[in-house]
Motif scaffolding. Sequence first.
Motif, PDB file in Angstrom:
ATOM      1  N   GLU A  10      37.535  35.513  49.459  1.00 62.13           N
ATOM      2  CA  GLU A  10      37.398  36.366  48.270  1.00 62.13           C
ATOM      3  C   GLU A  10      38.263  35.842  47.135  1.00 62.13           C
ATOM      4  OE1 GLU A  10      36.454  40.846  49.831  1.00 62.13           O
ATOM      5  OE2 GLU A  10      38.487  40.117  50.134  1.00 62.13           O
ATOM      6  N   ILE A  11      39.475  35.397  47.493  1.00 65.59           N
ATOM      7  CA  ILE A  11      40.391  34.872  46.470  1.00 65.59           C
ATOM      8  C   ILE A  11      39.835  33.571  45.884  1.00 65.59           C
ATOM      9  CG2 ILE A  11      42.697  33.909  46.083  1.00 65.59           C
ATOM     10  CD1 ILE A  11      43.718  35.887  48.222  1.00 65.59           C
ATOM     11  N   PHE A  61      45.302  44.103  45.678  1.00 71.06           N
ATOM     12  CA  PHE A  61      46.437  43.596  46.436  1.00 71.06           C
ATOM     13  C   PHE A  61      47.578  43.324  45.459  1.00 71.06           C
ATOM     14  CE2 PHE A  61      42.952  41.888  49.264  1.00 71.06           C
ATOM     15  CZ  PHE A  61      43.205  42.775  50.309  1.00 71.06           C
ATOM     16  N   SER A  62      48.769  43.084  46.010  1.00 71.79           N
ATOM     17  CA  SER A  62      49.899  42.755  45.149  1.00 71.79           C
ATOM     18  C   SER A  62      49.757  41.315  44.656  1.00 71.79           C
ATOM     19  CB  SER A  62      51.220  42.906  45.901  1.00 71.79           C
ATOM     20  OG  SER A  62      51.349  41.913  46.901  1.00 71.79           O
ATOM     21  N   GLU A  63      50.321  41.042  43.497  1.00 79.50           N
ATOM     22  CA  GLU A  63      50.263  39.686  42.958  1.00 79.50           C
ATOM     23  C   GLU A  63      51.015  38.712  43.864  1.00 79.50           C
ATOM     24  OE1 GLU A  63      51.267  37.220  38.829  1.00 79.50           O
ATOM     25  OE2 GLU A  63      51.476  39.414  38.905  1.00 79.50           O
ATOM     26  N   ARG A 114      36.026  31.805  39.486  1.00 80.49           N
ATOM     27  CA  ARG A 114      35.532  32.540  38.313  1.00 80.49           C
ATOM     28  C   ARG A 114      36.485  32.404  37.133  1.00 80.49           C
ATOM     29  NH1 ARG A 114      35.103  38.473  39.760  1.00 80.49           N
ATOM     30  NH2 ARG A 114      34.612  38.581  37.537  1.00 80.49           N
ATOM     31  N   GLY A 115      37.680  31.814  37.399  1.00 80.70           N
ATOM     32  CA  GLY A 115      38.646  31.590  36.337  1.00 80.70           C
ATOM     33  C   GLY A 115      39.722  32.652  36.209  1.00 80.70           C
ATOM     34  N   LEU A 116      39.816  33.566  37.199  1.00 83.52           N
ATOM     35  CA  LEU A 116      40.801  34.651  37.114  1.00 83.52           C
ATOM     36  C   LEU A 116      42.204  34.160  37.480  1.00 83.52           C
ATOM     37  CD1 LEU A 116      38.121  36.256  37.090  1.00 83.52           C
ATOM     38  CD2 LEU A 116      39.274  38.000  38.474  1.00 83.52           C
ATOM     39  N   THR A 117      43.211  34.764  36.867  1.00 80.01           N
ATOM     40  CA  THR A 117      44.603  34.478  37.196  1.00 80.01           C
ATOM     41  C   THR A 117      44.992  35.260  38.445  1.00 80.01           C
ATOM     42  OG1 THR A 117      45.467  36.318  35.891  1.00 80.01           O
ATOM     43  CG2 THR A 117      45.110  34.208  34.743  1.00 80.01           C
ATOM     44  N   ASN A 118      46.190  34.975  38.990  1.00 80.28           N
ATOM     45  CA  ASN A 118      46.664  35.709  40.167  1.00 80.28           C
ATOM     46  C   ASN A 118      46.770  37.205  39.877  1.00 80.28           C
ATOM     47  OD1 ASN A 118      46.809  33.449  41.748  1.00 80.28           O
ATOM     48  ND2 ASN A 118      49.027  33.196  41.593  1.00 80.28           N
ATOM     49  N   ALA A 119      47.261  37.539  38.701  1.00 76.87           N
ATOM     50  CA  ALA A 119      47.409  38.948  38.329  1.00 76.87           C
ATOM     51  C   ALA A 119      46.055  39.635  38.251  1.00 76.87           C
ATOM     52  CB  ALA A 119      48.145  39.061  36.996  1.00 76.87           C
ATOM     53  N   GLU A 120      45.075  38.930  37.681  1.00 79.40           N
ATOM     54  CA  GLU A 120      43.732  39.511  37.565  1.00 79.40           C
ATOM     55  C   GLU A 120      43.071  39.658  38.930  1.00 79.40           C
ATOM     56  OE1 GLU A 120      42.518  37.839  33.117  1.00 79.40           O
ATOM     57  OE2 GLU A 120      42.245  36.576  34.888  1.00 79.40           O
ATOM     58  N   ILE A 121      43.297  38.667  39.813  1.00 80.62           N
ATOM     59  CA  ILE A 121      42.738  38.737  41.162  1.00 80.62           C
ATOM     60  C   ILE A 121      43.353  39.903  41.931  1.00 80.62           C
ATOM     61  CG2 ILE A 121      42.548  37.538  43.382  1.00 80.62           C
ATOM     62  CD1 ILE A 121      42.521  34.908  41.815  1.00 80.62           C
TER      63      ILE A 121
END
Length: 258
Positions: free
Chosen positions: A204-205, A224-226, A211-218
């Motif tokens: 999933e990650i 889940f926690s960053e 898709r170009g998402l950052t860790n915070a966005e994911i």
Amino acid sequence: MREDEGIAIGFGSRRKVGEMKNLEKVTSLTDFLRPSDPPLDSIMRFLVLDTLNNYGASATFLNAVRANGMVWTPAAYGYDREKFGRFPDRSFSIDTPVHRALRTSKIVECGNSDSYLFLGPHGKQAHPEGFAYSLAWPVPAIGVLVAFFKDEIELTPIVETFFLIIGGILSIKLSSPEYYGPLGIQQPSKVPVVTVALTSRQWEIVEEIRRGLTNAEIANVLNFSESLIRQETVQIYRKLGATGRRDLMEKEMVIPTH
């Protein structure tokens, strides 16, 4: 000679005998595979009747990973096909001992006929006489082999090495183009099965990273926690041999459907 020395020599002799028998079986399998490209079912038959015979094997099947990421069973031996029917395709995100071997690339004990987790509705009909032990172990770049035994096996380092060597031999043989069609796989170098070592959460990650998402966005999307996303991302890079996000996004791979 002391009594304990005699015992040690006895154990050493049995160990050497075991090593010689395993070596003979490895040589026999190599000789069987070398001159031609036998059908997958014939290979499974040879494994039960020859290669794994010393360990009391009664049945075996090969799990391969399709190009779409689904796990299926292209070959088997030792089952009542009329009663059991066709093995269903399934996602390796399902938590079973067999799929654990796919994810971890390690030998996994799968239990006996009372504790084994069957995926199909008529699984136990495939083993009317039951079995005392079962194992799953990796066939690198292809999938995992599962075997059922009449007696329990002690997984000593020698025994583990033997099973891993068998997996390696099959990997070399089945990675040739002649088997791409029967296995339902693409060329291993294009869709490496090492990717199945990822857990469903890590997949999933991967999808969100691509898709170009950052860790915070994911972390926000998956709830889940960053910090956890960061830890999982490091594991993903390690498993896939990626140097970072850009490298991961450029890799050719198939995201499995769940």
